[in-house]
Design an enzyme around this catalytic site. Structure first.
Site, mmCIF file in Angstrom:
data_model
loop_
_atom_site.group_PDB
_atom_site.id
_atom_site.type_symbol
_atom_site.label_atom_id
_atom_site.label_comp_id
_atom_site.label_asym_id
_atom_site.label_seq_id
_atom_site.Cartn_x
_atom_site.Cartn_y
_atom_site.Cartn_z
ATOM 1 C CE LYS A 141 -4.964 16.127 -7.202
ATOM 2 N NZ LYS A 141 -5.942 15.133 -6.769
ATOM 3 C CE LYS B 149 3.386 10.325 -2.523
ATOM 4 N NZ LYS B 149 2.296 9.351 -2.759
ATOM 5 C CE LYS C 53 -4.038 8.208 -0.002
ATOM 6 N NZ LYS C 53 -3.052 8.256 -1.098
ATOM 7 C CB THR D 236 1.097 5.585 -9.777
ATOM 8 O OG1 THR D 236 0.096 6.544 -9.461
ATOM 9 C CG2 THR D 236 1.911 5.255 -8.550
ATOM 10 C CG ASN E 178 -3.593 2.468 -11.182
ATOM 11 O OD1 ASN E 178 -2.442 2.903 -11.228
ATOM 12 N ND2 ASN E 178 -4.586 3.077 -11.775
ATOM 13 C CB SER F 181 -3.613 14.021 -9.637
ATOM 14 O OG SER F 181 -4.360 12.834 -9.582
HETATM 15 P P1 NAD Z 1 -5.035 -1.112 -6.561
HETATM 16 O O1 NAD Z 1 -6.258 -1.264 -5.755
HETATM 17 O O2 NAD Z 1 -5.183 -0.828 -8.009
HETATM 18 O O3 NAD Z 1 -4.095 -2.380 -6.400
HETATM 19 C C1 NAD Z 1 -3.683 -2.898 -5.172
HETATM 20 C C2 NAD Z 1 -3.072 -4.255 -5.470
HETATM 21 O O4 NAD Z 1 -2.479 -4.756 -4.285
HETATM 22 C C3 NAD Z 1 -4.109 -5.294 -5.921
HETATM 23 O O5 NAD Z 1 -3.539 -6.086 -6.946
HETATM 24 C C4 NAD Z 1 -4.321 -6.144 -4.671
HETATM 25 O O6 NAD Z 1 -4.715 -7.451 -4.972
HETATM 26 C C5 NAD Z 1 -2.927 -6.079 -4.080
HETATM 27 N N1 NAD Z 1 -2.888 -6.368 -2.659
HETATM 28 C C6 NAD Z 1 -3.737 -5.984 -1.682
HETATM 29 N N2 NAD Z 1 -3.335 -6.470 -0.496
HETATM 30 C C7 NAD Z 1 -2.196 -7.155 -0.744
HETATM 31 C C8 NAD Z 1 -1.293 -7.881 0.062
HETATM 32 N N3 NAD Z 1 -1.497 -8.004 1.376
HETATM 33 N N4 NAD Z 1 -0.229 -8.439 -0.536
HETATM 34 C C9 NAD Z 1 -0.026 -8.323 -1.858
HETATM 35 N N5 NAD Z 1 -0.832 -7.653 -2.677
HETATM 36 C C10 NAD Z 1 -1.903 -7.084 -2.122
HETATM 37 O O7 NAD Z 1 -4.195 0.037 -5.820
HETATM 38 P P2 NAD Z 1 -3.080 0.972 -6.422
HETATM 39 O O8 NAD Z 1 -3.746 2.257 -6.783
HETATM 40 O O9 NAD Z 1 -2.242 0.254 -7.408
HETATM 41 O O10 NAD Z 1 -2.244 1.284 -5.095
HETATM 42 C C11 NAD Z 1 -1.183 0.438 -4.648
HETATM 43 C C12 NAD Z 1 -0.238 1.236 -3.782
HETATM 44 O O11 NAD Z 1 0.249 2.350 -4.532
HETATM 45 C C13 NAD Z 1 -0.883 1.849 -2.523
HETATM 46 O O12 NAD Z 1 0.077 1.879 -1.491
HETATM 47 C C14 NAD Z 1 -1.210 3.251 -2.949
HETATM 48 O O13 NAD Z 1 -1.313 4.144 -1.856
HETATM 49 C C15 NAD Z 1 -0.011 3.546 -3.826
HETATM 50 N N6 NAD Z 1 -0.226 4.651 -4.743
HETATM 51 C C16 NAD Z 1 -1.202 4.603 -5.694
HETATM 52 C C17 NAD Z 1 -1.369 5.689 -6.530
HETATM 53 C C18 NAD Z 1 -2.403 5.697 -7.625
HETATM 54 O O14 NAD Z 1 -2.411 6.668 -8.397
HETATM 55 N N7 NAD Z 1 -3.201 4.678 -7.800
HETATM 56 C C19 NAD Z 1 -0.549 6.812 -6.396
HETATM 57 C C20 NAD Z 1 0.456 6.801 -5.440
HETATM 58 C C21 NAD Z 1 0.604 5.726 -4.613
#
Ligand code: NAD
Length: 428
Positions: free
Chosen positions: A68, A92, A104, A188, A219, A357
């Site tokens: 996953k 995780k 991934k 998350t 997100n 999920s």
């Molecule tokens: P997202 O696309 O919704 O948001 C990413 C955010 O980061 C955006 O606001 C973007 O503008 C910002 N961003 C991008 N580059 C940047 C930088 N250099 N400096 C500062 N901000 C920056 O993505 P997300 O789903 O919120 O994921 C964010 C992190 O959380 C990632 O590392 C992802 O792997 C992790 N994550 C997400 C989930 C999920 O369910 N969405 C689950 C576990 C982990």
């Protein structure tokens, strides 16, 4: 030289291996991904031209169950990054005791440059290319950076077209109308908030007296910022890819969120507005400045490799909750440890996403759907109980929380690997 993420991830594994009894077979197998697929995705663009994109899907370890992990659309996506993210997913899922392995996926592109039609063709093309590699019993993708429920819906639909039957359990993070789960979108951030709330009870400072900075207002970052704001924490800084805002009395997070949402609806699937455009009573700061603000709690929620040997010394926060995957490098970790910073690791803090999920997959397979309250109650029970166990291991062995989380996960992975027979069984 650029840091290989997978080698850096393996540094954490090596460190944890010193504190856990594990067969040589299991430790050897966990150093390598089970299968790595690279594909080319030809997409007809709106102007009639053809562009070919590179995509990846990695299944790291499936000893504990089907694999996953999310799908990322980002210019920085490489095989190394996808393999490392799949490695983290393996640990995780084990740390949370989900019956799943780690995977991934990703496509190398700047999604903001594509129209919605092009994005849909790309998303469907990616599934055409990896359809034989995924499935409800083998590998179940989900959203990650710059992918969202609509994209998951297109992907599930494409997989269903290929298989000539509806297959909702092949992908999670779908829209509610296509079999998505209540609570998945914010899971998350919600899970990270439950961990933070439970862990901060150990330190006698009320939320009203604590300041927080959140890097990445997507997100995950916006959801935890909202929870913290509602609980009375002073969220003094947030940022996105274009920069950040700082207000020492605390930002009004619902307004920041509203601003981002309204810009998004006017423009495209993606937020083209930036938090810097909110004008009242704030200073603009860079992402680098945000990381070294004088706050109690720092929440990196954007991308990996943000706190390294170059800036870890300047970090002033006493607590870091890693909502992003891999925001602190192993060299950064060593410096933070010496400074006495508590780093609550990604494989625990952001596990709310994969946990809900998993709940979505269970609901799709059983055909019985839960309310948001039920989802959140189950999430809280699971993530808080695992967080307490990790805290306990860290205290008992006097090791950092990250190593404790790996030790916790490794014990479960060892059990699953050994149950299949190791050299101890065959050789002795
Ligand atoms: P997202 O696309 O919704 O948001 C990413 C955010 O980061 C955006 O606001 C973007 O503008 C910002 N961003 C991008 N580059 C940047 C930088 N250099 N400096 C500062 N901000 C920056 O993505 P997300 O789903 O919120 O994921 C964010 C992190 O959380 C990632 O590392 C992802 O792997 C992790 N994550 C997400 C989930 C999920 O369910 N969405 C689950 C576990 C982990």
């Amino acid at each position: 030289m650029a840091i290989s993420l997978l080698s850096d991830a393996n540094v954490r594994l090596e460190r944890a291996l010193k504190y856990v009894r594990i067969s040589e077979d299991a430790s050897e197998r966990l150093k390598f991904p089970k299968a790595s697929l690279k594909v080319s995705i030809p997409v007809r663009m709106d102007n009639g031209s053809l562009r070919v994109f590179e995509g990846y899907r990695v299944r790291y370890d499936d000893t504990r169950g089907p694999t996953k992990g999310g799908i990322r659309f980002h210019p920085g996506v490489t095989m190394d990054e996808v393999q490392s993210l799949a490695f983290w997913m393996t640990f995780k899922c084990a740390a949370l005791d989900l019956p799943l392995g780690g995977a991934k996926g990703g496509i190398t592109l700047n999604p903001k440059e594509l129209s919605k039609f092009e994005l849909e063709r790309l998303s469907r093309g990616y599934i055409d290319a990896i359809a034989d590699f995924i499935g409800p019993d083998t590998d179940i993708p989900a959203p990650d950076v710059y992918t969202n429920p609509m994209i998951m819906g297109w992907m599930m639909d494409q997989y269903s077209i290929i298989h000539r039957k509806l297959c909702p359990a092949v992908i999670t993070g779908k829209p509610l109308g296509m079999g998505g789960s209540q609570g998945r979108d914010a899971a998350t951030g919600t899970g990270a908030f439950y961990v933070l709330e439970a862990m901060m009870q150990r330190f006698s400072k009320p939320p009203q007296e604590m300041t927080v900075a959140v890097q990445g207002f997507g997100n995950a970052g916006s959801a935890i910022a909202r929870h913290l704001f509602n609980a009375g924490y002073r969220v003094v800084a947030v940022s996105d890819s274009q920069g950040g805002v700082y207000c020492k009395t605390g930002l009004d997070i619902p307004s920041v969120q509203q601003f981002k949402a309204s810009t998004r609806s006017v423009k495209a699937v993606y937020c083209e507005g930036t938090v810097c455009n909110i004008v009242n009573d704030h200073e603009t700061i860079t992402n680098e400045e945000l990381l070294t603000l004088d706050v109690d709690i720092l929440i990196p929620a954007a991308l990996e490799n943000q706190i390294t040997e170059k800036n870890a010394e300047d970090v002033k926060a006493r607590f870091i909750f890693e909502v992003a995957n891999g925001p602190v490098t192993s060299a950064g970790d060593r410096i933070l440890e010496q400074k006495g910073v508590y780093v609550f690791p990604d494989i625990l803090v952001n596990a709310g996403g994969v946990t809900v999920s998993y709940f979505e997959w269970v609901q799709n397979r059983s055909g019985l759907y839960w309310s948001e309250a039920e989802v959140n109650q189950r999430l809280k029970g699971k993530i808080v109980s695992e967080a307490r166990k990790i805290w306990q291991i860290s205290q008992e062995l006097a090791i950092p929380l990250r190593t404790a989380a790996y030790v916790h996960a490794l014990e479960r992975l060892e059990e699953a690997h050994s149950a299949r027979g190791t050299r101890d069984y065959y050789v002795s």
